[in-house]
Motif scaffolding. Structure first.
Motif, PDB file in Angstrom:
ATOM      1  N   UNK A 386       0.829  -1.203   0.000  1.00 11.52           N
ATOM      2  CA  UNK A 386       0.000   0.000   0.000  1.00 11.52           C
ATOM      3  C   UNK A 386       0.866   1.257   0.000  1.00 11.52           C
ATOM      4  N   UNK A 387       1.910   1.236   0.832  1.00  7.78           N
ATOM      5  CA  UNK A 387       2.796   2.397   0.930  1.00  7.78           C
ATOM      6  C   UNK A 387       3.484   2.690  -0.402  1.00  7.78           C
ATOM      7  N   UNK A 388       3.801   1.616  -1.141  1.00  5.61           N
ATOM      8  CA  UNK A 388       4.499   1.812  -2.408  1.00  5.61           C
ATOM      9  C   UNK A 388       3.582   2.304  -3.521  1.00  5.61           C
ATOM     10  N   UNK A 389       2.302   2.169  -3.312  1.00  5.37           N
ATOM     11  CA  UNK A 389       1.392   2.645  -4.351  1.00  5.37           C
ATOM     12  C   UNK A 389       1.455   4.151  -4.508  1.00  5.37           C
ATOM     13  N   UNK A 390       2.100   4.822  -3.534  1.00  4.99           N
ATOM     14  CA  UNK A 390       2.221   6.275  -3.633  1.00  4.99           C
ATOM     15  C   UNK A 390       3.417   6.704  -4.480  1.00  4.99           C
ATOM     16  N   UNK A 391       4.307   5.764  -4.756  1.00  5.45           N
ATOM     17  CA  UNK A 391       5.490   6.130  -5.532  1.00  5.45           C
ATOM     18  C   UNK A 391       5.174   6.097  -7.013  1.00  5.45           C
ATOM     19  N   UNK A 392       5.256   7.263  -7.658  1.00  7.16           N
ATOM     20  CA  UNK A 392       4.843   7.344  -9.062  1.00  7.16           C
ATOM     21  C   UNK A 392       5.685   6.467  -9.993  1.00  7.16           C
ATOM     22  N   UNK A 393       6.929   6.198  -9.573  1.00  9.52           N
ATOM     23  CA  UNK A 393       7.774   5.392 -10.456  1.00  9.52           C
ATOM     24  C   UNK A 393       7.410   3.909 -10.371  1.00  9.52           C
ATOM     25  N   UNK A 394       6.640   3.560  -9.368  1.00 14.87           N
ATOM     26  CA  UNK A 394       6.304   2.162  -9.150  1.00 14.87           C
ATOM     27  C   UNK A 394       4.816   1.900  -9.303  1.00 14.87           C
ATOM     28  N   UNK A 395       4.023   2.860  -8.840  1.00 16.51           N
ATOM     29  CA  UNK A 395       2.591   2.601  -8.636  1.00 16.51           C
ATOM     30  C   UNK A 395       1.864   2.073  -9.868  1.00 16.51           C
ATOM     31  N   UNK A 396       2.247   2.554 -11.040  1.00 17.50           N
ATOM     32  CA  UNK A 396       1.464   2.205 -12.226  1.00 17.50           C
ATOM     33  C   UNK A 396       1.469   0.713 -12.510  1.00 17.50           C
ATOM     34  N   UNK A 397       2.479   0.017 -11.996  1.00 19.93           N
ATOM     35  CA  UNK A 397       2.542  -1.417 -12.272  1.00 19.93           C
ATOM     36  C   UNK A 397       1.393  -2.164 -11.603  1.00 19.93           C
ATOM     37  N   UNK A 398       0.814  -1.540 -10.594  1.00 19.71           N
ATOM     38  CA  UNK A 398      -0.303  -2.201  -9.920  1.00 19.71           C
ATOM     39  C   UNK A 398      -1.545  -2.236 -10.806  1.00 19.71           C
ATOM     40  N   UNK A 399      -1.505  -1.439 -11.872  1.00 20.31           N
ATOM     41  CA  UNK A 399      -2.575  -1.531 -12.864  1.00 20.31           C
ATOM     42  C   UNK A 399      -2.533  -2.884 -13.574  1.00 20.31           C
ATOM     43  N   UNK A 400      -1.353  -3.487 -13.583  1.00 21.36           N
ATOM     44  CA  UNK A 400      -1.169  -4.807 -14.168  1.00 21.36           C
ATOM     45  C   UNK A 400      -1.697  -5.863 -13.185  1.00 21.36           C
ATOM     46  N   UNK A 401      -2.605  -6.686 -13.658  1.00 21.94           N
ATOM     47  CA  UNK A 401      -3.309  -7.607 -12.759  1.00 21.94           C
ATOM     48  C   UNK A 401      -2.358  -8.574 -12.038  1.00 21.94           C
ATOM     49  N   UNK A 402      -1.214  -8.849 -12.645  1.00 25.55           N
ATOM     50  CA  UNK A 402      -0.260  -9.783 -12.042  1.00 25.55           C
ATOM     51  C   UNK A 402       0.170  -9.363 -10.648  1.00 25.55           C
ATOM     52  N   UNK A 403       0.224  -8.049 -10.448  1.00 27.12           N
ATOM     53  CA  UNK A 403       0.778  -7.569  -9.190  1.00 27.12           C
ATOM     54  C   UNK A 403      -0.291  -7.093  -8.221  1.00 27.12           C
ATOM     55  N   UNK A 404      -1.540  -7.448  -8.518  1.00 29.21           N
ATOM     56  CA  UNK A 404      -2.583  -7.016  -7.615  1.00 29.21           C
ATOM     57  C   UNK A 404      -2.889  -8.066  -6.586  1.00 29.21           C
TER      58      UNK A 404
END
Length: 404
Positions: A386-404
């Motif tokens: 959750x904390x990493x979802x705030x990092x713009x360089x990382x967060x977008x990968x959570x859009x990828x279902x693999x990492x959800x």
DNA sequence: CGTCCACAGGAATGACGGGCGG
DNA sequence: CCGCCCGTCATTCCTGTGGACG
């Protein structure tokens, strides 16, 4: 955090609280009048420092103990007593300097602080360090004082500037005709002594005092002692103190941790306008503190450090070998379109995470199948993700279902 | 009982950026 | 203001190592 909070605001806040009498009693920098279960250490320290009353130079002291074992509190407590005693007996030759090397981390700053404790006024910049050192010595000789210099978190100073300054300070007595200096070095880094120049090592380690972690019973005593001063009567529900003590005991007997839990739990209850603190509040306090810690740490971590941490979290907080971890790390980095760093570097990153206490590693030998490190996350994987979802360089990968 | 795995982790080196003394 | 130095992140190359396997 800040030592200069608004007095009016503070007072109003305190008066309007249904929970606290004085929450500062639970803060890490508070020095209580009683230090339960540290009688032995207090006695030892007092004995070693006692010669100063006879105008003799006390031995240098090295103090080691994990965080929250009362090192700083004991030292400050004893020094305060010495100052009181000296004042009452009109012994004017005693001077005390306490400084934290996390803040005072340059030769210049350390020396100016030491000189200041002798009444010498120095500009905060502008002089060469050699000049400051000279004035420090002159001040010592001119006043003829015996200085006890406490260098807390001394490992920070040495890591940043090396042990040159320490070497000079341990030798300064032979260059003085009247003044004297005794050093008290405090650290929680086990390996600190190993990196020192042997001459500094033997001099600083004239006397060693080791603080062992508190157990749950001792933590409970400490918390009870403080809770009386911190909380209004009857605010703490049954089991709250026990629960704080047991959590902190499990995490290497850290009293600071236990006090933090109690304070934050109180603040949660207060925020929600309740009049009592429950065990549930402590549980939530623990989560809140952990979240803050992760956010703080991840802010200072290099980018690939964050990725490694994230990989561990995504794997459920555990890897049996660094090799597996590295494979997953590469995948994640490539998924993000980032060039992965080498395995050697990841090895160091894991060590850094270990030192920060966010991960625990253990060397595992699997004989024929090699030697590796087991990596275990000391935090809730989901809180971290959750904390990493705030990092713009990382967060977008959570859009990828693999990492959800 | 020696081998050899799968890494640990030391040493040397370099790119880069920020701070400091002159 | 400039050059130098130093710390940080990273690479490359390397030697060291506990114990299961043959």
């Amino acid at each position: 955090m800040s030592d200069e909070r608004d007095l009016v605001f503070d007072t109003l806040e305190r008066m309007s609280s249904d929970i606290f009498i004085d929450r500062d009693v639970l803060r890490p920098d508070y020095v209580p009048e009683v230090l339960p279960h540290r009688e032995g250490e207090i006695k030892r320290l007092t004995e070693v420092l006692a010669p100063i009353l006879r105008r003799e130079r006390p031995s240098n002291i090295f103090i080691y103990g994990l965080t929250g074992t009362g090192k700083t509190a004991v030292v400050r407590y004893v020094l305060r007593r010495f100052e009181d005693y000296a004042r009452r007996k009109r012994l004017s030759h005693i001077a005390v300097a306490y400084l934290n090397c996390r803040h005072e981390d340059t030769t210049y700053r350390v020396l100016t602080e030491l000189a200041r404790s002798l009444g010498e006024r120095l500009p905060f910049t502008g002089l060469s360090t050699a000049e400051v050192f000279k004035r420090f010595k002159e001040a010592l000789d001119a006043t003829g004082k015996s200085l006890i210099a406490v260098l807390d978190e001394i490992d920070f100073l040495v890591k940043k500037r090396g042990d040159e300054l320490l070497y000079r300070l341990t030798r300064v007595n032979s260059e003085l005709s009247k003044g004297k200096v005794s050093l008290i070095g405090i650290t929680n880094d086990v390996r600190f002594m190993e990196v020192l120049d042997p001459r500094v090592k033997s001099s600083l380690g004239e006397i060693e005092i080791v603080f062992s972690p508190y157990d749950a019973d001792q933590l409970r005593d400490i918390l009870r002692e403080r809770a009386v001063k911190a909380f209004k009567n009857g605010v703490l529900e049954e089991g709250v103190i026990d629960y704080c003590a047991s959590i902190a005991a499990r995490e290497h007997g850290d009293a600071r941790r236990a006090l933090d839990l109690l304070r934050v739990a109180g603040e949660i209850a207060e925020r929600e306008g309740r009049r009592t603190v429950s065990v549930e509040d402590v549980r939530r306090a623990r989560e809140e503190i952990e979240r803050d810690m992760i956010v703080d740490v991840s802010k200072t971590l290099p980018f690939h450090g964050k990725l490694v941490l994230l990989v561990v979290a995504l794997a459920g907080g555990r890897f049996d070998s660094t090799g597996d971890l590295y494979i997953k790390y590469r995948e994640l980095a490539k998924g993000l379109g980032v060039e992965p760093v080498t395995q050697r570097r990841v090895s160091d990153i894991i060590s850094e995470l270990d030192m920060l206490g966010i991960v625990t590693t253990k060397i595992i030998n699997r004989g024929r199948y090699g030697k590796t490190r087991e990596v275990i996350l000391n935090a809730e994987p989901n809180a971290l993700i959750k904390a990493f979802k705030d990092d713009p360089r990382i967060s977008w990968i959570f859009g990828n279902s693999r990492y959800r």
